[in-house]
Design a protein around this motif. Structure first.
Motif, PDB file in Angstrom:
ATOM      1  N   ALA A 104      22.742   0.442  -1.976  1.00  0.00           N
ATOM      2  CA  ALA A 104      21.331   0.615  -2.302  1.00  0.00           C
ATOM      3  C   ALA A 104      20.919   2.046  -1.974  1.00  0.00           C
ATOM      4  O   ALA A 104      21.245   2.565  -0.904  1.00  0.00           O
ATOM      5  N   ARG A 105      20.247   2.668  -2.914  1.00  0.00           N
ATOM      6  CA  ARG A 105      19.636   3.976  -2.662  1.00  0.00           C
ATOM      7  C   ARG A 105      18.144   3.764  -2.397  1.00  0.00           C
ATOM      8  O   ARG A 105      17.454   3.132  -3.202  1.00  0.00           O
ATOM      9  N   ILE A 106      17.671   4.282  -1.285  1.00  0.00           N
ATOM     10  CA  ILE A 106      16.236   4.302  -1.009  1.00  0.00           C
ATOM     11  C   ILE A 106      15.809   5.743  -1.253  1.00  0.00           C
ATOM     12  O   ILE A 106      15.928   6.606  -0.392  1.00  0.00           O
ATOM     13  N   ASP A 107      15.346   5.992  -2.471  1.00  0.00           N
ATOM     14  CA  ASP A 107      15.218   7.357  -2.953  1.00  0.00           C
ATOM     15  C   ASP A 107      14.242   7.372  -4.125  1.00  0.00           C
ATOM     16  O   ASP A 107      14.481   6.680  -5.130  1.00  0.00           O
ATOM     17  N   PRO A 108      13.120   8.081  -4.027  1.00  0.00           N
ATOM     18  CA  PRO A 108      12.819   8.996  -2.941  1.00  0.00           C
ATOM     19  C   PRO A 108      12.045   8.330  -1.795  1.00  0.00           C
ATOM     20  O   PRO A 108      11.271   7.398  -2.026  1.00  0.00           O
ATOM     21  N   ILE A 109      12.273   8.843  -0.599  1.00  0.00           N
ATOM     22  CA  ILE A 109      11.412   8.506   0.529  1.00  0.00           C
ATOM     23  C   ILE A 109      10.291   9.539   0.539  1.00  0.00           C
ATOM     24  O   ILE A 109      10.533  10.741   0.636  1.00  0.00           O
ATOM     25  N   ILE A 110       9.062   9.033   0.402  1.00  0.00           N
ATOM     26  CA  ILE A 110       7.894   9.904   0.308  1.00  0.00           C
ATOM     27  C   ILE A 110       7.068   9.750   1.575  1.00  0.00           C
ATOM     28  O   ILE A 110       6.589   8.655   1.876  1.00  0.00           O
ATOM     29  N   PRO A 111       6.913  10.827   2.339  1.00  0.00           N
ATOM     30  CA  PRO A 111       6.135  10.746   3.578  1.00  0.00           C
ATOM     31  C   PRO A 111       4.757  10.149   3.324  1.00  0.00           C
ATOM     32  O   PRO A 111       4.074  10.512   2.357  1.00  0.00           O
ATOM     33  N   THR A 112       4.359   9.200   4.176  1.00  0.00           N
ATOM     34  CA  THR A 112       3.079   8.491   4.179  1.00  0.00           C
ATOM     35  C   THR A 112       2.967   7.467   3.042  1.00  0.00           C
ATOM     36  O   THR A 112       1.983   6.739   2.972  1.00  0.00           O
ATOM     37  N   VAL A 113       3.978   7.367   2.171  1.00  0.00           N
ATOM     38  CA  VAL A 113       3.920   6.420   1.055  1.00  0.00           C
ATOM     39  C   VAL A 113       4.880   5.252   1.267  1.00  0.00           C
ATOM     40  O   VAL A 113       4.484   4.090   1.192  1.00  0.00           O
ATOM     41  N   TRP A 158      -2.016  13.207  -3.339  1.00  0.00           N
ATOM     42  CA  TRP A 158      -1.751  14.620  -3.671  1.00  0.00           C
ATOM     43  C   TRP A 158      -2.138  15.526  -2.516  1.00  0.00           C
ATOM     44  O   TRP A 158      -1.365  16.415  -2.127  1.00  0.00           O
ATOM     45  N   ASP A 159      -3.317  15.306  -1.963  1.00  0.00           N
ATOM     46  CA  ASP A 159      -3.801  16.171  -0.878  1.00  0.00           C
ATOM     47  C   ASP A 159      -2.913  16.028   0.359  1.00  0.00           C
ATOM     48  O   ASP A 159      -2.563  17.024   1.002  1.00  0.00           O
ATOM     49  N   ARG A 160      -2.508  14.793   0.691  1.00  0.00           N
ATOM     50  CA  ARG A 160      -1.636  14.584   1.852  1.00  0.00           C
ATOM     51  C   ARG A 160      -0.284  15.269   1.660  1.00  0.00           C
ATOM     52  O   ARG A 160       0.200  15.998   2.540  1.00  0.00           O
ATOM     53  N   LEU A 161       0.341  15.035   0.519  1.00  0.00           N
ATOM     54  CA  LEU A 161       1.673  15.580   0.290  1.00  0.00           C
ATOM     55  C   LEU A 161       1.656  17.094   0.147  1.00  0.00           C
ATOM     56  O   LEU A 161       2.584  17.779   0.582  1.00  0.00           O
ATOM     57  N   ARG A 162       0.603  17.624  -0.458  1.00  0.00           N
ATOM     58  CA  ARG A 162       0.486  19.079  -0.588  1.00  0.00           C
ATOM     59  C   ARG A 162       0.532  19.752   0.775  1.00  0.00           C
ATOM     60  O   ARG A 162       1.206  20.771   0.971  1.00  0.00           O
ATOM     61  N   LYS A 163      -0.159  19.145   1.750  1.00  0.00           N
ATOM     62  CA  LYS A 163      -0.175  19.705   3.106  1.00  0.00           C
ATOM     63  C   LYS A 163       1.172  19.500   3.799  1.00  0.00           C
ATOM     64  O   LYS A 163       1.664  20.378   4.506  1.00  0.00           O
ATOM     65  N   ILE A 164       1.780  18.316   3.615  1.00  0.00           N
ATOM     66  CA  ILE A 164       3.057  18.014   4.268  1.00  0.00           C
ATOM     67  C   ILE A 164       4.164  18.937   3.767  1.00  0.00           C
ATOM     68  O   ILE A 164       5.030  19.372   4.534  1.00  0.00           O
ATOM     69  N   TYR A 165       4.120  19.278   2.481  1.00  0.00           N
ATOM     70  CA  TYR A 165       5.166  20.122   1.885  1.00  0.00           C
ATOM     71  C   TYR A 165       4.844  21.611   1.948  1.00  0.00           C
ATOM     72  O   TYR A 165       5.645  22.435   1.481  1.00  0.00           O
ATOM     73  N   ALA A 166       3.707  21.966   2.518  1.00  0.00           N
ATOM     74  CA  ALA A 166       3.265  23.366   2.496  1.00  0.00           C
ATOM     75  C   ALA A 166       4.264  24.315   3.147  1.00  0.00           C
ATOM     76  O   ALA A 166       4.436  25.454   2.706  1.00  0.00           O
TER      77      ALA A 166
END
Length: 212
Positions: A104-113, A158-166
């Motif tokens: 099993a691939r768990i992909d993608p793992i998205i922070p906070t999602v 979008w706003d959460r991930l934009r900051k996490i990936y900044a």
């Protein structure tokens, strides 16, 4: 005879897209490869892979099916055109039940999602009960245009991930999480997989020492 390297189908697009039901291109390729003794690695998000179990039995085969979450609402958001998680887990159960190696691939793992430890544990347990022997994880690596498209779909995420990936960096067209953030996710999730007696691997994360 010379050893034959495994053939992966596919690391660039899903070999079991809906059109495959009609055109059977993947099946024909798999038949030829199996006929000539090539081991197969099938990577998909579709339960259509179970159709070709008869071919997989003709040559050493590993089938990896991606299951990002048990929650159908999140799965519908992450991968709206894939079969629901329940169907994919049923497919893994059927494949493993036929004696074919199932991953099993768990992909993608998205922070906070879909990186919640409790939900991840429930998913790993379901995968184990389906007969999966290994879990491979990979964090989200957005491509150019991802964030602008996400902004139109869900401004809050979008706003959460934009900051996490900044503070991440671009690598060959993909935006990677900062190395320490990737490490922390793996260190959080890896013990859950090992506790359930499964093998663990990470894909394109830069931490080969975490693999079993």
């Amino acid at each position: 005879s010379k050893p034959k390297f495994p053939v992966m189908m596919s690391d660039c697009t899903d070999p079991y897209q809906p059109l495959e039901m009609e055109h059977k291109v993947t099946r024909r390729y798999a038949e030829v490869l199996a006929k000539h003794g090539f081991p197969l690695l099938m990577v998909t998000k579709s339960d259509l892979a179970t159709r070709d179990i008869d071919i997989f039995k003709r040559t050493p085969t590993v089938v990896a099916i991606t299951v990002t979450t048990l929650r159908e609402d999140i799965a519908g958001f992450i991968e709206p055109y894939a079969p629901p998680p329940s169907r994919r887990i049923a497919a893994l159960r059927k494949i493993a039940g036929e004696g074919i190696a199932a991953i099993a691939r768990i992909d993608p793992i998205i922070p906070t999602v879909n990186d919640d430890e409790g939900e991840f544990e429930e998913l790993v347990l379901a995968l184990k009960n389906a007969g999966v022997k290994q879990v491979t994880v990979s964090t989200l690596k957005p491509v150019t245009g991802f964030f602008s498209a996400l902004k139109d779909r869900d401004r809050e995420i979008w706003d959460r991930l934009r900051k996490i990936y900044a503070d991440g960096k671009w690598v060959i067209g993909y935006k990677y999480l900062h190395e320490e953030k990737r490490r922390k996710i793996l260190e959080k999730l890896r013990p859950i997989v090992l506790r359930h007696g499964l093998n663990f691997a990470n894909c394109r994360e830069g931490f080969p020492g975490f693999n079993t």
